[in-house]
Write a protein that holds these residues in place. Structure first.
Motif, mmCIF file in Angstrom:
data_model
loop_
_atom_site.group_PDB
_atom_site.id
_atom_site.type_symbol
_atom_site.label_atom_id
_atom_site.label_comp_id
_atom_site.label_asym_id
_atom_site.label_seq_id
_atom_site.Cartn_x
_atom_site.Cartn_y
_atom_site.Cartn_z
ATOM 1 N N ALA A 293 36.906 -30.013 -145.175
ATOM 2 C CA ALA A 293 37.841 -30.423 -146.229
ATOM 3 C C ALA A 293 37.325 -31.647 -146.979
ATOM 4 O O ALA A 293 37.443 -31.742 -148.210
ATOM 5 C CB ALA A 293 39.215 -30.710 -145.612
ATOM 6 N N ASP A 296 34.431 -30.476 -149.254
ATOM 7 C CA ASP A 296 34.935 -29.734 -150.414
ATOM 8 C C ASP A 296 35.546 -30.677 -151.452
ATOM 9 O O ASP A 296 35.334 -30.502 -152.664
ATOM 10 C CB ASP A 296 35.979 -28.705 -149.959
ATOM 11 N N PHE A 297 36.306 -31.655 -150.962
ATOM 12 C CA PHE A 297 36.941 -32.597 -151.893
ATOM 13 C C PHE A 297 35.894 -33.431 -152.636
ATOM 14 O O PHE A 297 35.978 -33.613 -153.859
ATOM 15 C CB PHE A 297 37.899 -33.521 -151.144
ATOM 16 N N HIS A 301 35.147 -33.378 -156.743
ATOM 17 C CA HIS A 301 35.584 -34.559 -157.489
ATOM 18 C C HIS A 301 34.685 -34.759 -158.718
ATOM 19 O O HIS A 301 33.453 -34.710 -158.614
ATOM 20 C CB HIS A 301 35.533 -35.803 -156.594
ATOM 21 N N LYS A 345 42.638 -39.982 -150.015
ATOM 22 C CA LYS A 345 42.526 -38.552 -149.726
ATOM 23 C C LYS A 345 42.047 -38.316 -148.297
ATOM 24 O O LYS A 345 42.498 -37.363 -147.620
ATOM 25 C CB LYS A 345 41.563 -37.908 -150.725
ATOM 26 N N ILE A 349 43.738 -35.952 -145.408
ATOM 27 C CA ILE A 349 43.024 -34.862 -144.733
ATOM 28 C C ILE A 349 43.101 -35.015 -143.223
ATOM 29 O O ILE A 349 43.346 -34.036 -142.479
ATOM 30 C CB ILE A 349 41.559 -34.814 -145.213
#
Length: 371
Positions: A293, A296-297, A301, A345, A349
């Motif tokens: 995760a 991926d973030f 971005h 973030k 997560i």
């Protein structure tokens, strides 16, 4: 008796006349010095009018009014005093070798000559300030930031040379010292002077090295031996930096070229590398999902590149995850905002996948025997 009366009338008549001229010249000079200085400044500005079309004449006048007023004041008093015979002809002392008397007038001549020469060089220095002001405005319009860096340096260099010239002019005209002989003597003692001013000479050479090699220009963000800041000015002796917290940092030019210098502005990205620790109770599958995760973030971005997260090691109180990414925007305010957004973030997560952030803990295990 008649000769004495005639002498008294002539003497006192001339003395009164001299003092009247003295007072009139002083009053005229003091009353009209502001007007004359403004008119002279405006007339002098016409010489620079084509060079400084974008600058108003008042800027030039504001710089020159004070030194020109001083020049007029000293000249006025000097002219007024020179109309007097008494007490200027009074002898203060005799020179033992030549038996020539030194009068009050001789001393005043030296004093006023000293002040007049100072005011002339003051005017020259103000003209240099004006030229530098105009050049700085023109440099700010161009895209080449090296001009913004060069103008203040040339201004300081020129003013320093003018001050040295003024010093030798004063020695020659006021103190009647043979300047050529003095310069020759300085050549003999040059080694001692060079040793005494070793650091100053190194900083001066460093400033020339900066302008020749151009490792940075005004406005660049640099890091020198761990000190980070934005270049504000490269001076004759030192370089001025503005730190991210708006603190002015002055670093000698020698240190700027001898130390490890990193020009952050020339980098395309800023690398961010840090660790987060999660609790040991986190399941292996949850750790994999957290890593996926985060990656991926970071890759999705818009302001980051080449981001990833790895399960690095087992800490004393936490499972350590390494987070690495590049921030594309180099502006410091944007850079810290991107880091802040990513940190929030990461917290989301970690919570989302049934884990939590670890902190140093101690666990006590006791073996209770049945009674």
């Amino acid at each position: 008796m008649m000769d004495y009366q005639f002498f008294e009338q002539v003497f006192w008549g001339n003395t009164v006349k001299q003092y009247c001229i003295f007072v009139i010249v002083i009053l005229l000079g003091l009353l009209f010095k502001r007007l004359v200085s403004r008119l002279f400044s405006l007339a002098l500005f016409k010489i620079f009018s084509k060079f400084a079309e974008e600058v108003k004449g008042e800027t030039f006048v504001a710089l020159l009014v004070k030194p020109i007023e001083s020049f007029i004041t000293f000249c006025t008093i000097y002219l007024a005093v020179n109309n007097l015979n008494h007490p200027l002809n009074l002898v203060l002392w005799h020179r033992s070798k030549t038996k020539i008397g030194v009068t009050i007038g001789d001393c005043l001549d030296k004093i006023f000559l000293f002040l007049i020469i100072l005011s002339i060089f003051w005017i020259i220095l103000r003209i240099i300030d004006f030229i530098a002001f105009v050049l700085k405005q023109k440099a700010s319009i161009t895209n080449n930031r090296a001009d913004d860096q060069l103008v203040p340096f040339l201004k300081e260099l020129t003013k320093t040379l003018i001050c040295f010239l003024g010093f030798f002019v004063l020695l020659g005209f006021v103190f009647e010292i043979n300047v050529l002989t003095l310069i020759t003597g300085l050549g003999i003692g040059g080694i001692a002077i060079a040793l005494a001013a070793k650091e100053s000479l190194e900083n001066l050479i460093g400033s020339f090295t900066i302008f020749l090699d151009k490792p940075f220009t005004v406005g660049d963000v640099v890091k020198v031996d761990g000190i980070e800041g934005t270049i504000e000015k490269v001076g004759f002796r030192s370089t001025w930096l503005i730190s991210p917290d708006k603190t002015t940092i002055v670093i000698p030019n020698r240190a700027m070229i001898d130390g490890v210098l990193e020009n952050v502005t020339l980098r395309n990205y800023r690398r961010v590398n840090f660790f987060i620790g999660i609790v040991y109770e986190t399941a292996a599958e949850d750790i994999r999902q957290i890593l996926s995760a985060i990656a991926d973030f970071l890759n999705a971005h818009p302001d980051t590149k080449d981001g990833y997260a790895t399960f690095d090691n087992f800490g004393d109180s936490a499972l350590n995850i390494q987070v690495v990414y590049l921030v594309i925007n180099m502006e410091h305010s944007k850079y810290v905002k991107v880091k802040e957004e990513i940190n929030f973030k990461l917290m989301e997560i970690v919570k989302e996948y049934r884990s939590d952030f670890a902190y140093p803990t101690q666990r006590s295990i006791t073996d209770k025997t049945a009674e």
